[in-house]
Scaffold this active site. Structure first.
Site, mmCIF file in Angstrom:
data_model
loop_
_atom_site.group_PDB
_atom_site.id
_atom_site.type_symbol
_atom_site.label_atom_id
_atom_site.label_comp_id
_atom_site.label_asym_id
_atom_site.label_seq_id
_atom_site.Cartn_x
_atom_site.Cartn_y
_atom_site.Cartn_z
ATOM 1 N N HIS A 1 0.852 -1.190 0.000
ATOM 2 C CA HIS A 1 0.000 0.000 0.000
ATOM 3 C C HIS A 1 0.883 1.233 0.000
ATOM 4 O O HIS A 1 2.115 1.126 0.052
ATOM 5 C CB HIS A 1 -0.976 -0.020 1.187
ATOM 6 N N HIS B 1 1.274 3.868 2.130
ATOM 7 C CA HIS B 1 1.782 4.604 3.287
ATOM 8 C C HIS B 1 3.300 4.693 3.151
ATOM 9 O O HIS B 1 3.957 3.753 2.679
ATOM 10 C CB HIS B 1 1.384 3.913 4.595
ATOM 11 N N ASP C 1 5.911 4.452 4.906
ATOM 12 C CA ASP C 1 6.865 3.470 5.432
ATOM 13 C C ASP C 1 6.962 2.209 4.573
ATOM 14 O O ASP C 1 7.826 1.365 4.823
ATOM 15 C CB ASP C 1 6.561 3.131 6.906
ATOM 16 N N HIS C 2 6.113 2.101 3.561
ATOM 17 C CA HIS C 2 6.141 0.919 2.694
ATOM 18 C C HIS C 2 6.629 1.229 1.285
ATOM 19 O O HIS C 2 6.793 0.314 0.475
ATOM 20 C CB HIS C 2 4.754 0.270 2.654
ATOM 21 N N ASP D 1 -0.193 -4.094 6.088
ATOM 22 C CA ASP D 1 -0.772 -3.715 7.373
ATOM 23 C C ASP D 1 -2.264 -4.040 7.300
ATOM 24 O O ASP D 1 -2.928 -3.630 6.355
ATOM 25 C CB ASP D 1 -0.615 -2.224 7.590
ATOM 26 N N HIS E 1 6.737 -5.540 11.626
ATOM 27 C CA HIS E 1 6.043 -4.249 11.633
ATOM 28 C C HIS E 1 5.744 -3.793 13.070
ATOM 29 O O HIS E 1 4.648 -3.337 13.392
ATOM 30 C CB HIS E 1 4.744 -4.325 10.813
#
Lengths: 302, 302
Positions: A61, A63, A65-66, A206, A265
């Site tokens: 996805h 976000h 941090d990914h 997530d 995570h």
């Protein structure tokens, strides 16, 4: 064989002692990367694996941090003399997001191909590797991924001899292709047993701990799953932020009947995830609370 | 007082043992960051300085190694409960580049203000700090920066007494403001000596060793300058890639007459920049080949 390296175990932001969650899988000279946060390229360097061979990048996805490390990684791959196409797969809108990020890396020495995933599930293959993207439940559209390397059945030389096929043609049937000999067509299934168990890794972050994850993880040799919180008020935080707890992940692993679970995570607020190990293993004994760059080699049975 | 931390000394890409070049300056509770490459936020964490107080971010140019860490840093600043405006300055096109990068961080809890720099030089102030952006010569539009904290002249209590001003009004004049007393206006220069030497740091990367840098670095207490190559064929590589060598930087420092030079932006191919130390110090004895996060406190004289 599949080489698996969990490049980081952190969520939200990269920390000096904990890289962001990302998975690198090597198989038959090809690299598959799931997610690429800020500094993922540093973790790959630390592990010493090649940038050059990363053919496929799967994004869960959008976000930060990914995906925030993607421009830097692609530039590093260019510096590693990659010239072959790279496939990037991810949720709808992927191409727009990646091209926006590439405002600071407008010229790469290799072409990008995009596969935008839609709906509940998407299956596609990269050479031998079968990839399944499955919809998760997060605060934005998010997918988990299974990588499955199938294994053909056992070759039966007696059957091949009975058919009167010369030895030189056996390897054609062994690869699953048809062979022609003296005007007749022979098919692979005439000499090969039923498909044997392959190798499979399933990755889910997530997400809330939805039932679908159990179905997807069934048959996996390794299940890698977020466990963002371990503490007492974890369930509340997890519900609010659309994540899951380590305990949730252990329950999923138990229900899926996988042989091994790696948690990942971890919230930056969780300084030492190992303090929950005993509690988690009481739910699912084969749970591992890994350090960054934990590596495993999956091999075919027997 | 000015606290200065060179967060990294690398160029091109972040390495496990060498962060990308970036400078954090703290002064009177405010933070000024020059450049923000991938993993700059990790280096700030390692140093233990606050994200919260970074009010101003100065971008030299839009090559990924100088800006790719911006979305992650801004998110980290949001997580550090920053709600006040952040000023981002950089070359023309800045707002487009930053907004493209922020496709993965669309909602920040503080507003951004942009200052796009054009032409050869741009001067502006953030509270007491005077910032000068000066055009460099690179493969894309690039600016160096000087940060100058001026220092007022010395207060002369005898002069204040002679004017008959009550002690309660002295601090008004000391701050450089006018004071009114018994119908008369008194100005600061009636009681203050001439301005004293302030504090100044000058930062120049990525660039050819152009004359303008010498002018800008004059009077700096610390000159931080790229020295991408040290080796024999460095000059050739530097010309080709629009960078400079460590030797070039030492010559600039010598001509500018600065008290101290820190080299930075080392090529990933240069494993140990210290091997050139002797050669560089033969040109300019006060040259330092720093490690990541080298820190210095600049203090007013006497």
């Amino acid at each position: 064989m599949m080489d698996i390296c969990l490049l980081g175990t952190g969520g939200m932001m990269p920390l000096p002692y904990r890289a962001l969650t990302s998975l690198l899988v090597r198989c038959k000279g090809k690299g598959f990367l799931i997610d690429c946060g800020e500094a993922t390229q540093i973790s790959i360097r630390r592990r010493g694996w090649s940038f050059h061979d990363i053919d496929t990048i799967l994004i869960t996805h959008f976000h930060a941090d990914h995906i925030s490390g993607l421009p830097g990684l692609l530039l590093a791959m260019g510096n590693a003399e990659r010239h072959e196409k790279v496939l990037i797969a991810g949720p709808r809108g992927l191409q727009h997001v990646v091209q926006s990020l590439l405002v600071i890396a407008p010229r790469l020495p290799f072409p990008l191909e995009f596969r935008e995933i839609d709906g509940q599930e998407d299956c596609f293959s990269i050479d031998d590797m079968e990839i399944t993207a499955f919809r998760l439940e997060h605060s934005m559209t998010c997918y988990g991924y299974s990588l499955h390397l199938p294994r053909a059945g056992q070759f039966d030389p007696e059957a091949a001899k009975k058919l009167g096929l010369p030895v030189q043609l056996w390897h054609v049937l062994q690869k699953g292709e048809n062979a022609e000999y003296e005007g007749r067509v022979y098919t692979s299934d005439q000499v090969m047993g039923p498909p044997r168990k392959g190798l499979k890794v399933t990755y889910a972050t997530d997400t809330r701990p939805v039932e679908r994850i159990i179905e997807q993880a069934k048959g996996a040799d390794l299940f890698i799953c977020e466990g963002m919180y371990g503490e007492k008020d974890g369930p509340e935080k997890a519900r609010e932020k659309k994540h899951m707890t380590m305990q949730d992940a252990a329950q999923l692993a138990k229900k899926a009947g996988v042989p091994e679970l790696w948690l990942t995570h971890f919230s930056p607020s969780m300084v030492n995830p190992l303090e929950y190990e005993e509690e988690i293993r009481a739910i699912f004994p084969a749970a591992v609370i890994p350090k960054d760059r934990r590596t495993k080699e999956l091999r075919f049975e027997d």
